[in-house]
Design a protein around this motif. Structure first.
Motif, PDB file in Angstrom:
ATOM      1  N   ASP A 126       0.879  -1.178   0.000  1.00 43.57           N
ATOM      2  CA  ASP A 126       0.000   0.000   0.000  1.00 43.57           C
ATOM      3  C   ASP A 126       0.909   1.219   0.000  1.00 43.57           C
ATOM      4  OD1 ASP A 126      -1.740   2.069   0.329  1.00 43.57           O
ATOM      5  OD2 ASP A 126      -2.724   1.267   2.128  1.00 43.57           O
ATOM      6  N   THR A 127       1.013   1.871  -1.166  1.00 46.68           N
ATOM      7  CA  THR A 127       1.894   3.035  -1.291  1.00 46.68           C
ATOM      8  C   THR A 127       1.103   4.335  -1.117  1.00 46.68           C
ATOM      9  OG1 THR A 127       1.579   2.927  -3.698  1.00 46.68           O
ATOM     10  CG2 THR A 127       3.562   1.873  -2.789  1.00 46.68           C
ATOM     11  N   GLY A 128      -0.150   4.201  -0.674  1.00 45.00           N
ATOM     12  CA  GLY A 128      -0.929   5.412  -0.421  1.00 45.00           C
ATOM     13  C   GLY A 128      -2.398   5.318  -0.800  1.00 45.00           C
ATOM     14  N   LEU A 129      -2.791   4.245  -1.473  1.00 46.33           N
ATOM     15  CA  LEU A 129      -4.199   4.118  -1.877  1.00 46.33           C
ATOM     16  C   LEU A 129      -5.111   3.934  -0.666  1.00 46.33           C
ATOM     17  CD1 LEU A 129      -6.468   3.744  -3.980  1.00 46.33           C
ATOM     18  CD2 LEU A 129      -5.767   1.365  -4.213  1.00 46.33           C
ATOM     19  N   GLY A 130      -4.576   3.261   0.362  1.00 43.79           N
ATOM     20  CA  GLY A 130      -5.410   3.055   1.538  1.00 43.79           C
ATOM     21  C   GLY A 130      -6.508   2.041   1.320  1.00 43.79           C
ATOM     22  N   ARG A 131      -6.265   1.094   0.432  1.00 48.50           N
ATOM     23  CA  ARG A 131      -7.271   0.069   0.159  1.00 48.50           C
ATOM     24  C   ARG A 131      -6.597  -1.275   0.414  1.00 48.50           C
ATOM     25  NH1 ARG A 131     -10.174   0.082  -5.708  1.00 48.50           N
ATOM     26  NH2 ARG A 131      -8.407  -1.246  -6.171  1.00 48.50           N
ATOM     27  N   ASN A 132      -6.374  -2.083  -0.595  1.00 46.76           N
ATOM     28  CA  ASN A 132      -5.655  -3.336  -0.397  1.00 46.76           C
ATOM     29  C   ASN A 132      -4.149  -3.033  -0.351  1.00 46.76           C
ATOM     30  OD1 ASN A 132      -5.364  -6.088  -0.171  1.00 46.76           O
ATOM     31  ND2 ASN A 132      -6.517  -6.568  -2.013  1.00 46.76           N
ATOM     32  N   GLY A 133      -3.347  -3.958   0.157  1.00 47.65           N
ATOM     33  CA  GLY A 133      -1.898  -3.745   0.174  1.00 47.65           C
ATOM     34  C   GLY A 133      -1.361  -3.630   1.587  1.00 47.65           C
ATOM     35  N   CYS A 134      -0.065  -3.875   1.694  1.00 50.39           N
ATOM     36  CA  CYS A 134       0.606  -3.915   3.001  1.00 50.39           C
ATOM     37  C   CYS A 134       1.163  -2.533   3.360  1.00 50.39           C
ATOM     38  CB  CYS A 134       1.745  -4.937   2.907  1.00 50.39           C
ATOM     39  SG  CYS A 134       2.729  -5.091   4.396  1.00 50.39           S
ATOM     40  N   GLN A 135       0.879  -2.069   4.561  1.00 55.52           N
ATOM     41  CA  GLN A 135       1.403  -0.780   5.030  1.00 55.52           C
ATOM     42  C   GLN A 135       2.929  -0.856   5.206  1.00 55.52           C
ATOM     43  OE1 GLN A 135       0.065   2.435   6.239  1.00 55.52           O
ATOM     44  NE2 GLN A 135      -1.377   1.800   4.652  1.00 55.52           N
ATOM     45  N   PRO A 136       3.612   0.274   5.038  1.00 54.42           N
ATOM     46  CA  PRO A 136       5.080   0.259   5.161  1.00 54.42           C
ATOM     47  C   PRO A 136       5.583  -0.362   6.469  1.00 54.42           C
ATOM     48  CG  PRO A 136       4.337   2.377   4.295  1.00 54.42           C
ATOM     49  CD  PRO A 136       3.096   1.587   4.619  1.00 54.42           C
ATOM     50  N   HIS A 137       4.871  -0.114   7.578  1.00 54.20           N
ATOM     51  CA  HIS A 137       5.377  -0.628   8.859  1.00 54.20           C
ATOM     52  C   HIS A 137       5.266  -2.149   8.971  1.00 54.20           C
ATOM     53  CE1 HIS A 137       1.302  -1.087  10.596  1.00 54.20           C
ATOM     54  NE2 HIS A 137       1.028   0.017   9.933  1.00 54.20           N
ATOM     55  N   ASP A 138       4.463  -2.782   8.090  1.00 51.56           N
ATOM     56  CA  ASP A 138       4.352  -4.246   8.093  1.00 51.56           C
ATOM     57  C   ASP A 138       5.145  -4.897   6.957  1.00 51.56           C
ATOM     58  OD1 ASP A 138       2.621  -4.447  10.279  1.00 51.56           O
ATOM     59  OD2 ASP A 138       0.852  -4.083   9.017  1.00 51.56           O
ATOM     60  N   TRP A 139       5.747  -4.075   6.100  1.00 52.49           N
ATOM     61  CA  TRP A 139       6.356  -4.577   4.870  1.00 52.49           C
ATOM     62  C   TRP A 139       7.509  -5.531   5.161  1.00 52.49           C
ATOM     63  CZ3 TRP A 139       4.985  -5.365   0.145  1.00 52.49           C
ATOM     64  CH2 TRP A 139       5.866  -5.356  -0.939  1.00 52.49           C
ATOM     65  N   GLU A 140       8.369  -5.133   6.104  1.00 57.89           N
ATOM     66  CA  GLU A 140       9.540  -5.969   6.372  1.00 57.89           C
ATOM     67  C   GLU A 140       9.111  -7.347   6.870  1.00 57.89           C
ATOM     68  OE1 GLU A 140      12.573  -4.285   8.885  1.00 57.89           O
ATOM     69  OE2 GLU A 140      13.930  -5.974   8.497  1.00 57.89           O
ATOM     70  N   ALA A 141       8.136  -7.371   7.785  1.00 57.59           N
ATOM     71  CA  ALA A 141       7.697  -8.664   8.334  1.00 57.59           C
ATOM     72  C   ALA A 141       7.079  -9.520   7.228  1.00 57.59           C
ATOM     73  CB  ALA A 141       6.676  -8.431   9.454  1.00 57.59           C
ATOM     74  N   LEU A 142       6.298  -8.905   6.351  1.00 61.11           N
ATOM     75  CA  LEU A 142       5.647  -9.673   5.276  1.00 61.11           C
ATOM     76  C   LEU A 142       6.697 -10.227   4.308  1.00 61.11           C
ATOM     77  CD1 LEU A 142       2.948 -10.595   3.998  1.00 61.11           C
ATOM     78  CD2 LEU A 142       3.023  -8.522   2.591  1.00 61.11           C
ATOM     79  N   VAL A 143       7.650  -9.372   3.932  1.00 59.91           N
ATOM     80  CA  VAL A 143       8.673  -9.813   2.976  1.00 59.91           C
ATOM     81  C   VAL A 143       9.514 -10.928   3.593  1.00 59.91           C
ATOM     82  CG1 VAL A 143      10.722  -9.097   1.689  1.00 59.91           C
ATOM     83  CG2 VAL A 143       8.704  -7.603   1.750  1.00 59.91           C
ATOM     84  N   GLU A 144       9.892 -10.761   4.866  1.00 63.73           N
ATOM     85  CA  GLU A 144      10.721 -11.797   5.507  1.00 63.73           C
ATOM     86  C   GLU A 144       9.974 -13.120   5.602  1.00 63.73           C
ATOM     87  OE1 GLU A 144      13.647 -10.188   8.361  1.00 63.73           O
ATOM     88  OE2 GLU A 144      14.079  -9.955   6.202  1.00 63.73           O
ATOM     89  N   ALA A 145       8.691 -13.051   5.941  1.00 63.05           N
ATOM     90  CA  ALA A 145       7.895 -14.288   6.036  1.00 63.05           C
ATOM     91  C   ALA A 145       7.790 -14.951   4.656  1.00 63.05           C
ATOM     92  CB  ALA A 145       6.515 -13.982   6.604  1.00 63.05           C
ATOM     93  N   ALA A 146       7.643 -14.129   3.639  1.00 63.73           N
ATOM     94  CA  ALA A 146       7.537 -14.684   2.284  1.00 63.73           C
ATOM     95  C   ALA A 146       8.861 -15.323   1.865  1.00 63.73           C
ATOM     96  CB  ALA A 146       7.140 -13.584   1.301  1.00 63.73           C
ATOM     97  N   LEU A 147       9.968 -14.681   2.235  1.00 61.26           N
ATOM     98  CA  LEU A 147      11.279 -15.253   1.886  1.00 61.26           C
ATOM     99  C   LEU A 147      11.526 -16.559   2.620  1.00 61.26           C
ATOM    100  CD1 LEU A 147      13.378 -11.971   1.695  1.00 61.26           C
ATOM    101  CD2 LEU A 147      12.910 -13.552  -0.204  1.00 61.26           C
ATOM    102  N   LYS A 148      11.015 -16.639   3.843  1.00 60.72           N
ATOM    103  CA  LYS A 148      11.157 -17.897   4.595  1.00 60.72           C
ATOM    104  C   LYS A 148      10.347 -18.999   3.897  1.00 60.72           C
ATOM    105  CE  LYS A 148      10.991 -20.333   8.799  1.00 60.72           C
ATOM    106  NZ  LYS A 148      10.078 -21.313   8.220  1.00 60.72           N
ATOM    107  N   ALA A 149       9.117 -18.677   3.481  1.00 62.39           N
ATOM    108  CA  ALA A 149       8.282 -19.654   2.771  1.00 62.39           C
ATOM    109  C   ALA A 149       8.935 -20.040   1.441  1.00 62.39           C
ATOM    110  CB  ALA A 149       6.886 -19.082   2.546  1.00 62.39           C
ATOM    111  N   GLN A 150       9.634 -19.069   0.849  1.00 66.38           N
ATOM    112  CA  GLN A 150      10.325 -19.360  -0.411  1.00 66.38           C
ATOM    113  C   GLN A 150      11.483 -20.336  -0.168  1.00 66.38           C
ATOM    114  OE1 GLN A 150      10.773 -16.272  -3.503  1.00 66.38           O
ATOM    115  NE2 GLN A 150      12.987 -16.460  -3.211  1.00 66.38           N
ATOM    116  N   ALA A 151      12.199 -20.096   0.929  1.00 67.22           N
ATOM    117  CA  ALA A 151      13.309 -20.997   1.263  1.00 67.22           C
ATOM    118  C   ALA A 151      12.797 -22.413   1.537  1.00 67.22           C
ATOM    119  CB  ALA A 151      14.071 -20.459   2.481  1.00 67.22           C
ATOM    120  N   ASP A 152      11.570 -22.511   2.048  1.00 68.57           N
ATOM    121  CA  ASP A 152      10.958 -23.823   2.315  1.00 68.57           C
ATOM    122  C   ASP A 152      10.356 -24.445   1.049  1.00 68.57           C
ATOM    123  OD1 ASP A 152      11.636 -23.443   4.953  1.00 68.57           O
ATOM    124  OD2 ASP A 152       9.630 -22.800   5.583  1.00 68.57           O
ATOM    125  N   GLY A 153      10.446 -23.744  -0.069  1.00 71.13           N
ATOM    126  CA  GLY A 153       9.921 -24.298  -1.326  1.00 71.13           C
ATOM    127  C   GLY A 153       8.419 -24.164  -1.490  1.00 71.13           C
TER     128      GLY A 153
END
Ligand SMILES: *Cc1c(COP(=O)(O)O)cnc(C)c1O
Length: 374
Positions: A126-153
């Motif tokens: 969410d870069t400012g639309l305020g609708r769907n999308g991840c807020q900047p303060h949650d971005w790092e946690a979301l990206v890290e969780a996704a990278l972990k899931a990626q590492a798990d295949g």
């Protein structure tokens, strides 16, 4: 024929080619959500692919599955879903999935485990639309969780994306702010280890007005259907687009009435003089906006006429003046405009809405007739 929506598939192909020429190396996604904005998802998706669209966009998972069930191959992205949606099927159907939040990532991971497949995901900021999308303060946690899931295949992070609030107003300050926020979200994700195949942000107005928003992929809905997303700035022709839908009906009656005769529910209009009224058998059940009472334009016998009185569920009345066309004669509600008929943009103005809504809401009672199918 009571009424039909003629869908010009050559125009879809033309519009996709025109957009592709404009965006150069970026890929083109034809957004075919909401039954291709009322034009028919499967037929329009096929035509868009024939013209080189390498992606299809569907808001709902069911819409993406409908495309696969119809035999469409190639990349499809779906982005609006709720817990309990058929994610096993979506992932087995090889459809890319948008993820805006950690609950959604957990659902995708669970589906990947159950199906034994690696889900392709696009992380949405969410870069400012305020609708769907991840807020900047949650971005790092979301990206890290996704990278972990990626590492798990379980997943492959193939996309980073966002959506504009005001792309149809290129001078709006939010446009620059959102672009900067997207660059920042992408840079951070890449720094943390994401290697996206596609970064994408542009809808139709951004594709047409903001080259700096094209990134690797543009997502075009309205432009695919040849309607201007910026009617105050440019016509479809000026944007290199050709309108796809022509909505026609057959006159269901023509009669002479005296001056002072009330017309339709509520008598919001009275004939000013002796005149001829034409009965057009489409109404708000067919998507003719009720707000276009006393305003909606049509073409009958080569003349522009106006809806008089209220729009009813199944019918509207037009004032024909001295003309006496025959029952069965064609009434054009809107089309490309080259024969003098009104356009979807004209109906939007008459109804106080946007052309997106005019075409999308044409009801299922109106058959779509495809021209130019291959
Ligand atoms: C509907 C939609 C689009 C297409 O928008 P147009 O203005 O019709 O091109 C693109 N991206 C997302 C996320 C959408 O919901």
């Amino acid at each position: 024929m009571r009424a039909e929506a003629r869908i010009d598939l050559d125009a879809v192909r033309h519009n996709i080619s025109s957009v592709q020429a404009r965006v150069g190396k970026a890929q083109v996604m034809a957004v075919v959500k909401a039954d291709a904005y009322g034009h028919g998802a499967v037929a329009c998706a096929k035509a868009a692919q024939e013209a080189g669209a390498s992606w299809l966009g569907a808001a709902l998972p069911g819409e993406a599955l409908e495309l696969r069930d119809a035999g469409l191959v190639g990349r499809i992205l779906t982005w609006l879903w709720v817990p309990g949606d058929p994610f096993d099927e979506v992932i087995e159907a090889d459809v890319d999935v948008s993820v805006s939040a950690s609950w959604a990532l957990r659902e995708v991971e669970a589906s990947a485990r159950r199906t034994g497949r690696t889900a392709r995901i696009h992380l949405k900021a969410d870069t400012g639309l305020g609708r769907n999308g991840c807020q900047p303060h949650d971005w790092e946690a979301l990206v890290e969780a996704a990278l972990k899931a990626q590492a798990d295949g379980l997943v492959q992070v193939v996309g980073l994306w966002s959506h504009f609030a005001c792309a149809d107003e290129p001078e709006h300050p939010s446009v620059r702010i959102q672009l900067a926020a997207f660059h920042e979200a992408v840079a951070l994700a890449e720094q943390w280890g994401v290697t996206p195949e596609v970064r994408h942000m542009a809808n139709s107005p951004a594709t047409l007005l903001l080259p700096e928003s094209h990134f690797d992929l543009v997502r075009c809905g309205l432009a695919t259907y040849g309607v201007s997303p910026i009617p105050d700035l440019a016509t479809p022709a000026e944007l290199g687009l050709r309108p796809v839908m022509t909505l026609v009906a057959s006159l269901a009656g023509v009669k002479q009435v005296p001056a002072g005769h009330g017309v339709s529910y509520g008598h919001t209009w009275y004939t000013e003089r002796d005149t001829n009224l034409g009965l057009v058998p489409v109404g708000y059940a067919d998507g003719v906006p009720r707000h276009a009472g006393n305003a909606g334009p049509v073409l009958v016998g080569g003349h522009r006429r106006t809806v008089v009185g209220r729009v009813a569920m199944d019918q509207v009345v037009v004032d024909l003046g001295d003309d006496t066309p025959l029952p069965g004669d064609e009434v054009v509600l809107f089309g490309p405009g080259d024969r003098g008929e009104p356009t979807a943009e004209d109906w939007a103005r008459a109804a106080g809405t946007i052309a997106y809504e005019i075409v999308t809401r044409i009801g299922s009672r109106v058959p779509r007739v495809y021209l130019g199918a291959r």
